[in-house]
Motif scaffolding. Sequence first.
Motif, short mmCIF file in Angstrom:
data_model
loop_
_atom_site.label_atom_id
_atom_site.label_comp_id
_atom_site.label_asym_id
_atom_site.label_seq_id
_atom_site.Cartn_x
_atom_site.Cartn_y
_atom_site.Cartn_z
N PRO A 44 -15.00 3.79 -24.39
CA PRO A 44 -14.09 2.63 -24.37
C PRO A 44 -14.70 1.33 -24.87
CG PRO A 44 -13.81 3.94 -22.37
CD PRO A 44 -14.98 4.52 -23.11
N LEU A 45 -16.02 1.21 -24.85
CA LEU A 45 -16.66 -0.01 -25.34
C LEU A 45 -17.35 0.20 -26.68
CD1 LEU A 45 -18.17 -1.57 -22.08
CD2 LEU A 45 -16.05 -2.17 -23.27
N LEU A 46 -17.07 1.30 -27.33
CA LEU A 46 -17.71 1.59 -28.61
C LEU A 46 -17.36 0.54 -29.66
CD1 LEU A 46 -19.58 3.72 -29.84
CD2 LEU A 46 -17.55 5.01 -30.52
N TYR A 47 -16.14 0.03 -29.62
CA TYR A 47 -15.73 -0.97 -30.61
C TYR A 47 -16.56 -2.24 -30.48
CZ TYR A 47 -13.32 -4.05 -27.32
OH TYR A 47 -13.04 -4.94 -26.32
N GLN A 48 -17.12 -2.50 -29.28
CA GLN A 48 -17.93 -3.70 -29.10
C GLN A 48 -19.30 -3.55 -29.75
OE1 GLN A 48 -17.95 -5.68 -25.37
NE2 GLN A 48 -15.73 -5.76 -25.28
N VAL A 49 -19.78 -2.34 -29.89
CA VAL A 49 -20.99 -2.11 -30.68
C VAL A 49 -20.67 -2.32 -32.16
CG1 VAL A 49 -22.72 -0.40 -31.38
CG2 VAL A 49 -22.02 -0.55 -28.99
N ALA A 50 -19.53 -1.81 -32.58
CA ALA A 50 -19.13 -1.93 -33.99
C ALA A 50 -18.94 -3.37 -34.42
CB ALA A 50 -17.85 -1.13 -34.25
N THR A 51 -18.63 -4.25 -33.47
CA THR A 51 -18.37 -5.65 -33.82
C THR A 51 -19.45 -6.59 -33.28
OG1 THR A 51 -16.91 -5.79 -31.88
CG2 THR A 51 -15.88 -5.33 -34.01
N LEU A 129 -21.72 6.79 -31.76
CA LEU A 129 -22.60 5.65 -32.00
C LEU A 129 -22.89 5.48 -33.48
CD1 LEU A 129 -25.31 5.66 -29.18
CD2 LEU A 129 -23.45 4.03 -29.53
N GLU A 130 -23.02 6.62 -34.19
CA GLU A 130 -23.24 6.54 -35.63
C GLU A 130 -22.06 5.86 -36.32
OE1 GLU A 130 -25.48 10.18 -34.13
OE2 GLU A 130 -23.56 9.24 -33.77
N THR A 134 -22.32 2.27 -38.31
CA THR A 134 -21.83 2.23 -39.69
C THR A 134 -20.82 1.10 -39.87
OG1 THR A 134 -22.18 4.59 -40.10
CG2 THR A 134 -20.52 3.50 -41.44
N LEU A 135 -19.88 1.00 -38.94
CA LEU A 135 -18.88 -0.06 -39.03
C LEU A 135 -19.51 -1.44 -38.89
CD1 LEU A 135 -15.88 1.44 -37.03
CD2 LEU A 135 -16.09 1.17 -39.50
N ARG A 136 -20.45 -1.58 -37.96
CA ARG A 136 -21.12 -2.86 -37.80
C ARG A 136 -21.82 -3.27 -39.10
NH1 ARG A 136 -25.79 -2.99 -33.46
NH2 ARG A 136 -26.85 -1.87 -35.14
N THR A 414 -28.52 -2.53 -39.96
CA THR A 414 -29.59 -1.54 -39.95
C THR A 414 -29.22 -0.36 -40.84
OG1 THR A 414 -28.63 -0.47 -38.00
CG2 THR A 414 -30.32 -2.14 -37.62
N GLN A 415 -30.20 0.23 -41.50
CA GLN A 415 -30.04 1.38 -42.37
C GLN A 415 -29.19 1.04 -43.59
OE1 GLN A 415 -28.41 4.31 -39.71
NE2 GLN A 415 -30.40 4.80 -38.86
N ARG A 416 -29.22 1.92 -44.53
CA ARG A 416 -28.43 1.75 -45.75
C ARG A 416 -27.22 2.65 -45.69
NH1 ARG A 416 -30.11 4.10 -51.64
NH2 ARG A 416 -28.17 3.59 -52.72
#
Length: 428
Positions: A44-51, A129-130, A134-136, A414-416
């Motif tokens: 449920p909080l995955l979108y907060q990592v993405a943003t 998480l990947e 990626t989105l972030r 992070t990462q390419r």
Amino acid sequence: MAETSNRIVVIGAGFGGLEAAMRLGNSAARVTVVDQRNHHLFQPLLYQVATALLATSEIAWPIRHLLRRYRNIEVLLGTVVGVDKDVKTVLLEDGAVLPFDQLVIATGARHAYFGHDEWEPFAPGLKTLEDATTLRRRILTAFERAEREKDPARRAAWLTFVIVGGGPTGVELAGTIAELARNTLPGDFRNFDPADARVLLVEAGPRVLAAFRPELSDYAAKALARLGVEVLAGQAVTDVSSGKVALGERVIAAETVIWAAGVQASPAAAWLGLPPADRAGRVKVEPDLSVPGYPDIFVIGDTAMVMSEGRPVPGVAPAAKQQGRHVGATLLARLAGDRTPRPFRYRDQGSLATIGRKAAVVDFGWIRFRGGLAWWLWGIAHIFFLIGVRNRLAVALSWLWIHTTGSRSARLITQRDIAQRDPAAEDG
């Protein structure tokens, strides 16, 4: 050592699988938990990592650590590729075979592109998480590219963010990206104003948050508009390609597209040789969550088509947790010699979605909230369900800092991203 008749395999350590395994902890069963990742994820909080609101470690925990106190549970890192329901074995990608007497399949779901899987490289979804990192990377890189872009049209494309799907994930993503552009980034760039970014939320249906009451859906749409989000309801995506999204005849130039529409169950139905129960590929189960004709195999969570009081149980975390606890209790009863089928009964704990700071909607059925109070309830509920005091404190402090200052400390590229064009090669 436990008798071989007590061998239980749990595939997947998401909400449902982890609950089932914990219920069986320190019992007479010999439990094996298999997952293709080494961490349990609070989706449920995955979108907060993405943003860039939270760090990955704040919403994920090592599975081994969560289960280490249960001496009868072993954890295996591996990818399941098949199940022989008659011989009672689970086949792993590396060729290993796990025998079982009881099996729990809790393998979740991925995003679905409705027959257009070719869109995925250009419009990634958000389930792991990947996916989030990626989105972030794509979101933050878009602002960096806009800083260097001289052509106004190209800069506008880099500053256009399209989110496809108006459910809770899409609404939450749209709201927080708009806040990132308007509240966090202004002052960080010299050649453009981040507040000029366009955030478009595309929903094929007539309204966003269709699972909520119409008045809450209407409030969410207005709250998004106040943040500067353009809500395009009643419009379906017809094509996604590099730098473009088509809505019928209308083509929008956008370098960042995020897919939040539809889910596809794991291939559990194919493993079991069963026809899928619905378009999402879920497995139809008996009232006790077992597979028809195979009472020793259970399917739970987003992988299962579960009916309760004549209605499908929603694919949300509380439902998966309830199903995991139910199956765990059933298996404990079987260990004691009681094989009486126990029908699963879903207890609706309400629906919540946040639109931005001080804006959310909460529907408990008997009472509904919106606005600031709903936002506080949403935050308290999510902090409560996090695992461990450390993570609860970390998330609470992160939210307090962001709410007070508007600053997001997790803004790391992070990462390419090999799926996107290489800026270095382009700028050569």
